[in-house]
Scaffold this motif. Structure first.
Motif, mmCIF file in Angstrom:
data_model
loop_
_atom_site.group_PDB
_atom_site.id
_atom_site.type_symbol
_atom_site.label_atom_id
_atom_site.label_comp_id
_atom_site.label_asym_id
_atom_site.label_seq_id
_atom_site.Cartn_x
_atom_site.Cartn_y
_atom_site.Cartn_z
ATOM 1 N N ALA A 1 -6.454 12.168 21.545
ATOM 2 C CA ALA A 1 -5.141 11.638 21.168
ATOM 3 C C ALA A 1 -4.296 12.716 20.490
ATOM 4 C CB ALA A 1 -5.317 10.442 20.242
ATOM 5 N N MET A 2 -4.904 13.530 19.656
ATOM 6 C CA MET A 2 -4.169 14.599 18.969
ATOM 7 C C MET A 2 -3.693 15.659 19.942
ATOM 8 S SD MET A 2 -6.642 15.003 15.699
ATOM 9 C CE MET A 2 -7.173 13.501 14.857
ATOM 10 N N LEU A 3 -4.548 16.006 20.894
ATOM 11 C CA LEU A 3 -4.165 17.025 21.868
ATOM 12 C C LEU A 3 -3.077 16.521 22.802
ATOM 13 C CD1 LEU A 3 -7.730 18.396 22.648
ATOM 14 C CD2 LEU A 3 -5.924 19.575 21.395
ATOM 15 N N LEU A 4 -3.136 15.249 23.173
ATOM 16 C CA LEU A 4 -2.108 14.664 24.040
ATOM 17 C C LEU A 4 -0.757 14.591 23.338
ATOM 18 C CD1 LEU A 4 -4.090 11.760 25.755
ATOM 19 C CD2 LEU A 4 -3.188 13.816 26.855
ATOM 20 N N ALA A 5 -0.800 14.436 22.002
ATOM 21 C CA ALA A 5 0.439 14.360 21.229
ATOM 22 C C ALA A 5 1.141 15.711 21.163
ATOM 23 C CB ALA A 5 0.144 13.846 19.824
ATOM 24 N N GLY A 6 0.402 16.757 21.517
ATOM 25 C CA GLY A 6 1.002 18.087 21.529
ATOM 26 C C GLY A 6 0.572 18.903 20.332
ATOM 27 N N THR A 7 -0.302 19.871 20.559
ATOM 28 C CA THR A 7 -0.789 20.747 19.497
ATOM 29 C C THR A 7 -0.563 22.183 19.920
ATOM 30 O OG1 THR A 7 -2.485 19.135 18.906
ATOM 31 C CG2 THR A 7 -2.790 21.366 18.088
ATOM 32 N N GLY A 8 0.218 22.920 19.125
ATOM 33 C CA GLY A 8 0.619 24.251 19.531
ATOM 34 C C GLY A 8 -0.371 25.349 19.255
ATOM 35 N N SER A 9 -1.156 25.208 18.211
ATOM 36 C CA SER A 9 -2.069 26.273 17.837
ATOM 37 C C SER A 9 -3.326 25.669 17.226
ATOM 38 C CB SER A 9 -1.406 27.214 16.824
ATOM 39 O OG SER A 9 -1.148 26.512 15.612
ATOM 40 N N MET A 10 -4.315 26.521 16.994
ATOM 41 C CA MET A 10 -5.548 26.050 16.356
ATOM 42 C C MET A 10 -5.258 25.567 14.940
ATOM 43 S SD MET A 10 -8.765 25.521 16.934
ATOM 44 C CE MET A 10 -9.193 26.544 18.357
ATOM 45 N N LYS A 11 -4.319 26.203 14.279
ATOM 46 C CA LYS A 11 -3.942 25.775 12.931
ATOM 47 C C LYS A 11 -3.317 24.384 12.964
ATOM 48 C CE LYS A 11 -1.217 27.094 8.875
ATOM 49 N NZ LYS A 11 -0.268 28.083 8.294
ATOM 50 N N ASP A 12 -2.428 24.157 13.923
ATOM 51 C CA ASP A 12 -1.811 22.831 14.075
ATOM 52 C C ASP A 12 -2.866 21.778 14.386
ATOM 53 O OD1 ASP A 12 0.664 23.942 13.656
ATOM 54 O OD2 ASP A 12 1.120 24.138 15.802
ATOM 55 N N PHE A 13 -3.817 22.149 15.234
ATOM 56 C CA PHE A 13 -4.901 21.240 15.603
ATOM 57 C C PHE A 13 -5.729 20.871 14.369
ATOM 58 C CE2 PHE A 13 -9.361 20.946 17.370
ATOM 59 C CZ PHE A 13 -9.209 19.666 17.877
ATOM 60 N N GLN A 14 -6.016 21.865 13.563
ATOM 61 C CA GLN A 14 -6.800 21.632 12.351
ATOM 62 C C GLN A 14 -6.050 20.731 11.370
ATOM 63 O OE1 GLN A 14 -8.198 25.221 10.567
ATOM 64 N NE2 GLN A 14 -9.245 24.191 8.892
ATOM 65 N N GLU A 15 -4.768 20.958 11.227
ATOM 66 C CA GLU A 15 -3.966 20.136 10.319
ATOM 67 C C GLU A 15 -3.876 18.688 10.808
ATOM 68 O OE1 GLU A 15 -0.274 22.201 10.021
ATOM 69 O OE2 GLU A 15 -1.041 23.694 8.595
ATOM 70 N N SER A 16 -3.788 18.503 12.124
ATOM 71 C CA SER A 16 -3.767 17.152 12.679
ATOM 72 C C SER A 16 -5.083 16.436 12.414
ATOM 73 C CB SER A 16 -3.509 17.206 14.191
ATOM 74 O OG SER A 16 -2.239 17.742 14.470
ATOM 75 N N LEU A 17 -6.174 17.179 12.519
ATOM 76 C CA LEU A 17 -7.488 16.595 12.254
ATOM 77 C C LEU A 17 -7.619 16.180 10.789
ATOM 78 C CD1 LEU A 17 -9.817 19.010 14.279
ATOM 79 C CD2 LEU A 17 -9.376 16.609 14.785
ATOM 80 N N ILE A 18 -7.128 17.009 9.886
ATOM 81 C CA ILE A 18 -7.212 16.697 8.457
ATOM 82 C C ILE A 18 -6.449 15.410 8.151
ATOM 83 C CG2 ILE A 18 -6.490 17.443 6.151
ATOM 84 C CD1 ILE A 18 -7.124 20.302 6.990
ATOM 85 N N LYS A 19 -5.305 15.222 8.788
ATOM 86 C CA LYS A 19 -4.533 13.992 8.581
ATOM 87 C C LYS A 19 -5.303 12.768 9.062
ATOM 88 C CE LYS A 19 0.008 16.217 8.918
ATOM 89 N NZ LYS A 19 1.259 16.337 9.720
ATOM 90 N N ALA A 20 -6.188 12.978 10.043
ATOM 91 C CA ALA A 20 -7.021 11.890 10.560
ATOM 92 C C ALA A 20 -8.350 11.813 9.818
ATOM 93 C CB ALA A 20 -7.268 12.079 12.058
ATOM 94 N N ASN A 21 -8.458 12.565 8.714
ATOM 95 C CA ASN A 21 -9.661 12.573 7.872
ATOM 96 C C ASN A 21 -10.859 13.203 8.587
ATOM 97 O OD1 ASN A 21 -10.654 12.167 5.318
ATOM 98 N ND2 ASN A 21 -11.409 10.111 5.733
ATOM 99 N N ILE A 22 -10.574 14.227 9.387
ATOM 100 C CA ILE A 22 -11.620 14.971 10.083
ATOM 101 C C ILE A 22 -11.506 16.435 9.685
ATOM 102 C CG2 ILE A 22 -12.536 15.686 12.321
ATOM 103 C CD1 ILE A 22 -11.221 13.155 13.499
ATOM 104 N N ASP A 23 -12.584 16.995 9.177
ATOM 105 C CA ASP A 23 -12.587 18.415 8.837
ATOM 106 C C ASP A 23 -13.073 19.233 10.012
ATOM 107 O OD1 ASP A 23 -11.647 18.605 6.159
ATOM 108 O OD2 ASP A 23 -13.502 17.684 5.480
#
Length: 412
Positions: free
Chosen positions: A278-300
């Motif tokens: 779901a995070m990748l489909l929403a559009g993630t530009g970089s590994m940093k953005d991906f990591q920040e999206s995961l943190i918002k979903a309570n995933i480290d």
């Protein structure tokens, strides 16, 4: 299913009863009252059903229901919740044992049952977590007035962060107590299957478990120490023996955790994949953005790097499902190379060319938790005991074939 698997779940809870850390609330669909049931009677009730359909590999369920520590739940109310839950997921007519545990700082239940019915048919448990458990959980929260698991904030910190503080600082008052509470809470809530995975979780809270060095007396005696870490991940202060902490988290007991929780991962894998997709489909530009999206979903996201800083592995710690997965365990699309290929073009995270995901979690784990996380109430974990295949693995077959070939060559 072999008798060992179901007996292991029963033994686990009965051992807690002997230690005064649990009590059997009731036994559903058993021929005698709980006080009259012997250990063997309890085990035999399940193994008899398991033998009716020996082809089924996954036939033992060990379910934990965890509640917010502010919920006031007596034995009668817990028994009612257990019955409502088992009815809701379709196991109301199955034999099961309901235990109340006292070995954590929050109320929780353990339920032991089988998915083999008295006519030998199997109850399908595929996807039971999100298909049946989630709707039942929400209904139980309303009916019994429990702390709602979603949509509510409590002092900006979810339950696990209250039980397990972001950091433990050496020298502060009650440091030993904090360390003990942390380890106990991780064991109670998280799914890990080896010491590396346990440490990946502990290190998020500035703690680590230390086994003995290779060939040392400590290793020979299966010794284990726990230590506090500073913000740079270095040990500080004097390590504490595992036997000094609540719950006795010795290596022997942790190895039992590893075995008991192994099969739970399969059930939790699909949910984590869906979150990542779901995070990748929403559009993630970089590994940093991906990591920040995961943190918002309570995933480290734990990144493993080579000495020259090149990324070669990813590990996910889901604090909602309380589980840890290497990217390679989820599938190649979730490994470091797989995620990089799914990011927007031009955002190379610095992968090692051709490097496979490491089989070990990197020892240097970044502290990347967010304190602004929603509160958590009723939490449900499933532990499925699986029977290992009885057939000969292809690897063993190949070895045997090679051996016979060599023997023929010697005869010649």
């Amino acid at each position: 299913m072999s008798g060992k698997k179901i007996s292991g779940a029963v033994h686990y809870n009965e051992d807690k009863v002997k230690l005064g850390e649990a009590v059997l609330l009731f036994a559903n669909c058993f021929a005698a009252e709980p006080k009259d049931l012997t250990l063997q009677m309890k085990i035999n009730r399940f193994t008899h059903l398991a033998k009716l359909n020996a082809k089924v590999k996954t036939n033992a369920l060990h379910i934990s229901l965890n509640f917010h520590r502010d919920d006031r739940l007596d034995a009668e109310k817990l028994a009612g919740i257990a019955r409502a839950y088992m009815d809701g997921i379709g196991f109301g007519d199955q034999p099961y044992l309901a235990y109340q545990h006292f070995d954590a700082h929050h109320p929780h239940l353990h339920l032991v049952t089988t998915n083999i019915q008295r006519n030998g048919d199997r109850i399908d448990i595929h996807g039971i977590g999100y298909k049946r458990s989630e709707p039942v959980r929400k209904q139980i929260e309303q009916v019994f007035g429990l702390t709602v698991a979603e949509g509510r904030k409590e002092t900006g910190i979810r339950l696990e962060k209250i039980l397990m503080p972001k950091t433990i600082t050496y020298g502060e008052k009650e440091t030993l107590k904090s360390l003990s509470r942390l380890v106990q809470a991780v064991r109670s809530r998280y799914v890990y299957t080896n010491l590396s995975e346990l440490n990946a979780i502990l290190k998020q809270f500035n703690a680590v478990a230390l086994p003995g060095a290779e060939g040392s007396k400590m290793q020979q005696h299966n010794g284990l120490l726990f230590s506090i870490l500073d913000e740079m991940g270095k040990q500080i202060g004097v390590p504490v023996k595992a036997s000094m902490l609540s719950g006795n988290p010795t290596l022997k007991n942790l190895e039992q955790d590893f075995s008991t929780k192994q099969s739970l991962k399969t059930e939790l894998k699909a949910g984590l994949r869906e979150k990542i997709n779901a995070m990748l489909l929403a559009g993630t530009g970089s590994m940093k953005d991906f990591q920040e999206s995961l943190i918002k979903a309570n995933i480290d996201l734990v990144q493993s790097h080579t000495n020259d800083g090149r990324l070669f592995g990813l590990t996910y710690i889901d604090h909602d499902s309380h589980v840890i997965f290497k990217g390679s365990e989820l599938g190649k699309n979730y490994s470091a190379a797989g995620i990089a290929s799914r990011l927007k073009p031009g955002n190379d995270p610095g992968l090692v060319p051709g490097q496979k995901v490491s089989e070990q979690i990197n020892k240097d784990i970044d502290q990347q938790l967010s304190n602004d996380i929603e509160g958590k109430g009723l939490d449900i974990g499933f532990l499925y005991a699986e029977v290992p295949s009885q057939g000969i693995s292809p690897l063993v077959k190949k070895k045997r074939k090679k051996k016979r070939f060599m023997e023929r060559g010697q005869q010649r």
